[in-house]
Motif scaffolding. Structure first.
Motif, PDB file in Angstrom:
ATOM      1  N   GLY A 221      38.250 -75.641  23.260  1.00 17.41           N
ATOM      2  CA  GLY A 221      39.352 -76.604  23.290  1.00 17.41           C
ATOM      3  C   GLY A 221      40.268 -76.429  24.496  1.00 17.41           C
ATOM      4  O   GLY A 221      41.291 -77.094  24.595  1.00 17.41           O
ATOM      5  N   ARG A 222      39.892 -75.560  25.430  1.00 17.05           N
ATOM      6  CA  ARG A 222      40.726 -75.289  26.604  1.00 17.05           C
ATOM      7  C   ARG A 222      40.433 -76.304  27.710  1.00 17.05           C
ATOM      8  O   ARG A 222      39.292 -76.717  27.897  1.00 17.05           O
ATOM      9  CB  ARG A 222      40.475 -73.868  27.103  1.00 17.05           C
ATOM     10  CG  ARG A 222      40.886 -72.795  26.075  1.00 17.05           C
ATOM     11  CD  ARG A 222      40.500 -71.405  26.545  1.00 17.05           C
ATOM     12  NE  ARG A 222      41.142 -71.081  27.800  1.00 17.05           N
ATOM     13  CZ  ARG A 222      42.334 -70.505  27.930  1.00 17.05           C
ATOM     14  NH1 ARG A 222      43.009 -70.158  26.853  1.00 17.05           N
ATOM     15  NH2 ARG A 222      42.831 -70.252  29.122  1.00 17.05           N
ATOM     16  N   MET A 223      41.484 -76.677  28.451  1.00 21.08           N
ATOM     17  CA  MET A 223      41.328 -77.589  29.587  1.00 21.08           C
ATOM     18  C   MET A 223      40.738 -76.849  30.781  1.00 21.08           C
ATOM     19  O   MET A 223      41.081 -75.699  31.046  1.00 21.08           O
ATOM     20  CB  MET A 223      42.669 -78.212  29.979  1.00 21.08           C
ATOM     21  CG  MET A 223      43.171 -79.261  29.001  1.00 21.08           C
ATOM     22  SD  MET A 223      42.017 -80.649  28.746  1.00 21.08           S
ATOM     23  CE  MET A 223      41.941 -81.366  30.383  1.00 21.08           C
ATOM     24  N   VAL A 224      39.850 -77.546  31.497  1.00 26.56           N
ATOM     25  CA  VAL A 224      39.159 -76.991  32.648  1.00 26.56           C
ATOM     26  C   VAL A 224      39.255 -77.969  33.815  1.00 26.56           C
ATOM     27  O   VAL A 224      39.142 -79.176  33.626  1.00 26.56           O
ATOM     28  CB  VAL A 224      37.664 -76.742  32.315  1.00 26.56           C
ATOM     29  CG1 VAL A 224      36.882 -76.333  33.549  1.00 26.56           C
ATOM     30  CG2 VAL A 224      37.519 -75.718  31.210  1.00 26.56           C
ATOM     31  N   LEU A 225      39.471 -77.439  34.998  1.00 26.63           N
ATOM     32  CA  LEU A 225      39.296 -78.184  36.247  1.00 26.63           C
ATOM     33  C   LEU A 225      38.210 -77.443  37.005  1.00 26.63           C
ATOM     34  O   LEU A 225      38.430 -76.338  37.505  1.00 26.63           O
ATOM     35  CB  LEU A 225      40.584 -78.240  37.072  1.00 26.63           C
ATOM     36  CG  LEU A 225      40.417 -78.756  38.507  1.00 26.63           C
ATOM     37  CD1 LEU A 225      39.778 -80.131  38.554  1.00 26.63           C
ATOM     38  CD2 LEU A 225      41.749 -78.742  39.235  1.00 26.63           C
ATOM     39  N   ASN A 226      37.021 -78.022  37.030  1.00 24.86           N
ATOM     40  CA  ASN A 226      35.887 -77.392  37.704  1.00 24.86           C
ATOM     41  C   ASN A 226      35.667 -78.091  39.033  1.00 24.86           C
ATOM     42  O   ASN A 226      35.453 -79.304  39.073  1.00 24.86           O
ATOM     43  CB  ASN A 226      34.638 -77.471  36.826  1.00 24.86           C
ATOM     44  CG  ASN A 226      33.610 -76.433  37.203  1.00 24.86           C
ATOM     45  OD1 ASN A 226      33.847 -75.582  38.053  1.00 24.86           O
ATOM     46  ND2 ASN A 226      32.458 -76.505  36.569  1.00 24.86           N
ATOM     47  N   ARG A 227      35.717 -77.324  40.121  1.00 26.85           N
ATOM     48  CA  ARG A 227      35.519 -77.828  41.487  1.00 26.85           C
ATOM     49  C   ARG A 227      34.113 -77.470  41.917  1.00 26.85           C
ATOM     50  O   ARG A 227      33.760 -76.295  41.974  1.00 26.85           O
ATOM     51  CB  ARG A 227      36.556 -77.222  42.416  1.00 26.85           C
ATOM     52  CG  ARG A 227      37.975 -77.571  41.994  1.00 26.85           C
ATOM     53  CD  ARG A 227      39.010 -76.875  42.890  1.00 26.85           C
ATOM     54  NE  ARG A 227      40.353 -77.060  42.398  1.00 26.85           N
ATOM     55  CZ  ARG A 227      41.097 -78.144  42.575  1.00 26.85           C
ATOM     56  NH1 ARG A 227      40.606 -79.167  43.225  1.00 26.85           N
ATOM     57  NH2 ARG A 227      42.323 -78.209  42.088  1.00 26.85           N
ATOM     58  N   ILE A 228      33.329 -78.499  42.233  1.00 25.94           N
ATOM     59  CA  ILE A 228      31.890 -78.329  42.379  1.00 25.94           C
ATOM     60  C   ILE A 228      31.405 -78.927  43.697  1.00 25.94           C
ATOM     61  O   ILE A 228      31.790 -80.033  44.068  1.00 25.94           O
ATOM     62  CB  ILE A 228      31.170 -79.013  41.197  1.00 25.94           C
ATOM     63  CG1 ILE A 228      31.664 -78.402  39.879  1.00 25.94           C
ATOM     64  CG2 ILE A 228      29.658 -78.915  41.334  1.00 25.94           C
ATOM     65  CD1 ILE A 228      31.417 -79.238  38.669  1.00 25.94           C
ATOM     66  N   ASP A 229      30.534 -78.187  44.374  1.00 20.81           N
ATOM     67  CA  ASP A 229      29.843 -78.686  45.557  1.00 20.81           C
ATOM     68  C   ASP A 229      28.401 -78.968  45.168  1.00 20.81           C
ATOM     69  O   ASP A 229      27.732 -78.119  44.569  1.00 20.81           O
ATOM     70  CB  ASP A 229      29.902 -77.668  46.694  1.00 20.81           C
ATOM     71  CG  ASP A 229      31.312 -77.531  47.243  1.00 20.81           C
ATOM     72  OD1 ASP A 229      31.929 -78.576  47.516  1.00 20.81           O
ATOM     73  OD2 ASP A 229      31.792 -76.395  47.377  1.00 20.81           O
ATOM     74  N   ALA A 230      27.928 -80.158  45.495  1.00 27.65           N
ATOM     75  CA  ALA A 230      26.593 -80.596  45.102  1.00 27.65           C
ATOM     76  C   ALA A 230      25.720 -80.795  46.337  1.00 27.65           C
ATOM     77  O   ALA A 230      26.176 -81.292  47.361  1.00 27.65           O
ATOM     78  CB  ALA A 230      26.673 -81.909  44.325  1.00 27.65           C
TER      79      ALA A 230
END
Length: 161
Positions: free
Chosen positions: A90-99
């Motif tokens: 239930g925790r908020m996440v900001l995931n920064r991703i390089d594709a």
């Protein structure tokens, strides 16, 4: 804009809408810090599982932004940021991703590899266990096993429908 850049744009636009059929028009293989998937069934199963989880919890906590889309020849890349509520805690996440992408001659994605800071993700998603153990292979392996078990359960449920 090249055909392959348009494929990347179409993929992220469909993902932002949680449109798995739109995403499926683009695919073959996917890897990131948690999943190593082969074939459309597994790849689209993962995206379907993620999209269905967001839809079930409500879209209020969901936001996807992408930028720096570039494709040349059979290769491409993009950066994307996903904001969401991690379903397990239930925790908020900001995931920064390089594709990174590879394309077939028709412009479909034949390989998609996402890279992100697993420790940063685990601190947000898991709280104290992520802070203390997120840098260890033990926690990463545990997250991978749990994610794979969830995916296999989801695929079995989809097949039963």
């Amino acid at each position: 804009m090249t055909t392959n850049q348009q494929t990347i744009e179409n993929f992220y636009a469909a993902f932002a809408r949680l449109d798995t059929e739109g995403m499926a028009a683009c695919y073959a293989m996917f890897d990131d810090e948690v999943f190593s998937l082969r074939g459309k069934r597994e790849v689209m199963g993962m995206w379907g599982m993620l999209c269905d989880a967001v839809k079930a919890k409500g879209r209020d906590d969901w936001k996807l932004e992408w930028r720096d889309v570039h494709a040349e020849g059979t290769q491409g890349q993009a950066h994307w940021d996903a904001r969401y509520r991690f379903s397990a805690t239930g925790r908020m996440v900001l995931n920064r991703i390089d594709a990174e992408f590879a394309f077939d001659p028709a412009g479909r994605i034949v390989r998609h590899r996402d890279s992100f800071d697993f420790w940063a993700w685990s601190r947000q998603a898991l709280g104290a266990p992520g802070v203390l153990l997120g840098w260890t292979p033990v926690l990463r392996s545990g997250v991978r096993r749990k994610a794979d078990a969830n995916l296999q359960r989801y695929l079995a449920q989809q097949a039963a429908r």
